[in-house]
Design a protein around this motif. Sequence first.
Motif, short mmCIF file in Angstrom:
data_model
loop_
_atom_site.label_atom_id
_atom_site.label_comp_id
_atom_site.label_asym_id
_atom_site.label_seq_id
_atom_site.Cartn_x
_atom_site.Cartn_y
_atom_site.Cartn_z
N CYS A 4 -17.91 7.38 43.38
CA CYS A 4 -17.06 8.45 42.83
C CYS A 4 -17.13 8.37 41.32
CB CYS A 4 -15.63 8.30 43.35
SG CYS A 4 -15.49 8.63 45.12
N THR A 5 -17.85 9.30 40.72
CA THR A 5 -18.23 9.19 39.31
C THR A 5 -17.42 10.08 38.37
OG1 THR A 5 -19.97 10.82 39.71
CG2 THR A 5 -20.58 8.48 39.86
N ALA A 6 -16.35 10.68 38.85
CA ALA A 6 -15.53 11.53 37.98
C ALA A 6 -14.98 10.74 36.80
CB ALA A 6 -14.39 12.16 38.76
N ASN A 7 -14.63 9.46 37.07
CA ASN A 7 -14.05 8.62 36.02
C ASN A 7 -14.68 7.24 35.99
OD1 ASN A 7 -11.77 10.47 35.17
ND2 ASN A 7 -11.26 10.21 37.34
N ARG A 24 -31.08 5.22 30.79
CA ARG A 24 -30.17 6.30 31.17
C ARG A 24 -28.77 5.80 31.47
NH1 ARG A 24 -28.32 8.55 35.89
NH2 ARG A 24 -29.72 7.27 37.15
N THR A 25 -28.65 4.67 32.16
CA THR A 25 -27.34 4.25 32.67
C THR A 25 -26.71 3.06 31.95
OG1 THR A 25 -28.42 2.87 34.34
CG2 THR A 25 -27.83 5.12 34.98
N THR A 26 -27.44 2.43 31.02
CA THR A 26 -26.89 1.27 30.31
C THR A 26 -27.20 1.35 28.81
OG1 THR A 26 -28.79 -0.26 30.28
CG2 THR A 26 -27.57 -0.06 32.36
N LYS A 80 -20.14 7.91 33.97
CA LYS A 80 -20.63 8.91 34.93
C LYS A 80 -22.11 8.71 35.23
CE LYS A 80 -16.96 12.11 33.72
NZ LYS A 80 -16.55 13.50 33.39
N PHE A 81 -22.94 9.77 35.04
CA PHE A 81 -24.37 9.67 35.34
C PHE A 81 -25.19 9.30 34.11
CE2 PHE A 81 -22.84 12.38 38.83
CZ PHE A 81 -23.30 11.63 39.90
N ASN A 107 -26.55 10.31 25.24
CA ASN A 107 -25.33 10.30 24.42
C ASN A 107 -24.07 9.96 25.20
OD1 ASN A 107 -26.77 11.14 22.04
ND2 ASN A 107 -26.84 13.22 22.92
N ALA A 108 -24.22 9.47 26.41
CA ALA A 108 -23.05 9.14 27.23
C ALA A 108 -22.32 7.92 26.67
CB ALA A 108 -23.48 8.87 28.67
#
Length: 328
Positions: free
Chosen positions: A54-57, A99-101, A123-124, A128-129
């Motif tokens: 569940c990636t909303a948060n 992408r994720t780290t 999230k995904f 710039n995440a």
Amino acid sequence: MKKTTFVLTIFLTLISNAQPTDNSPDSTSHIQLLRQKITTYDDPYVFVIAHRGCTANAPENSIKAITDCIELGVDMVELDVRKTADGVLILMHDDTLERTTNGQGKVSDYSYDELTQLALKTKFGGENAPITGERIPTFEQAMLVAKDKILVNLDAKADVFNDAFNVLKRTDTQDHILMKKWLKPSDTALSLQTPFNQVLSMPVLAHPKAYQSKNYFSAIDYRAQLETHPIAAEFIFDSLDFAYQISQLARQNGVRSWLNSLTGWTSAGLGDAQALKNPDAVWGMFLAMGFSMIQTDHPKQLLNYLKKMKCEHLPNCKRHLTSMQFDR
């Protein structure tokens, strides 16, 4: 359209007539109840599967993504598993870290201890995440968090099935897993392959024109695989005709049909984005075809949709929804 509406009406009638299930502390365990439902084809229960958690948060494939799913009441979480340089199974979709780290390079070039120094992006992920405080978990850590609370769908990013099975034995969670493997029509059935024959397992059967494969299989080509009666089959397709034909073959053989809603490339262009705008036209249509397992990036919205469908046909819906885990 008339045929779809008629079939959807039948589906709504079935789901509204489903009997509430006793989920009290003295009854069968939560995991055993889910296993009973997934292995009973005639049970109208619809399984909600959260893609990478569940990636909303929370970051994808993180411990928080699993615990958020447990709190939400999701039935199953899909987790990507691959191996580090020193052979530790971790949760990670890509073979690279960017992408994720906040790391760089190939996952397989790092030991697990080195990877624990990295943080996951929210999230995904993406360039710039924002960085979070979550770390890359091991598959074993994930299974211990899931234990007694939620089923896990293993999406192996390499041939890690035997190693994963050893983790399941070590954590006593063999009954929590749904393993899957891509199969061609001529491949040996999973029921005859180790370790798939020791856990719940399902084949992934594709209509591969969606990703320009040289192999192009029709629904009929997969008849023999479905006649081995796996508990479920994951279908990837770029044609609604194929979706209808393969789901009917699955129905005839008592096999649950798994849909990947997601971005739409695995489901004839009809994904979560379209479902959020018009759920009847996407989730409702596939439910009417006979799909009873839906993987989504928006599990909360899918859960709410299933509850709304039941509420429209059940006078005491609110009472049931607050007291019965399985009466959506």
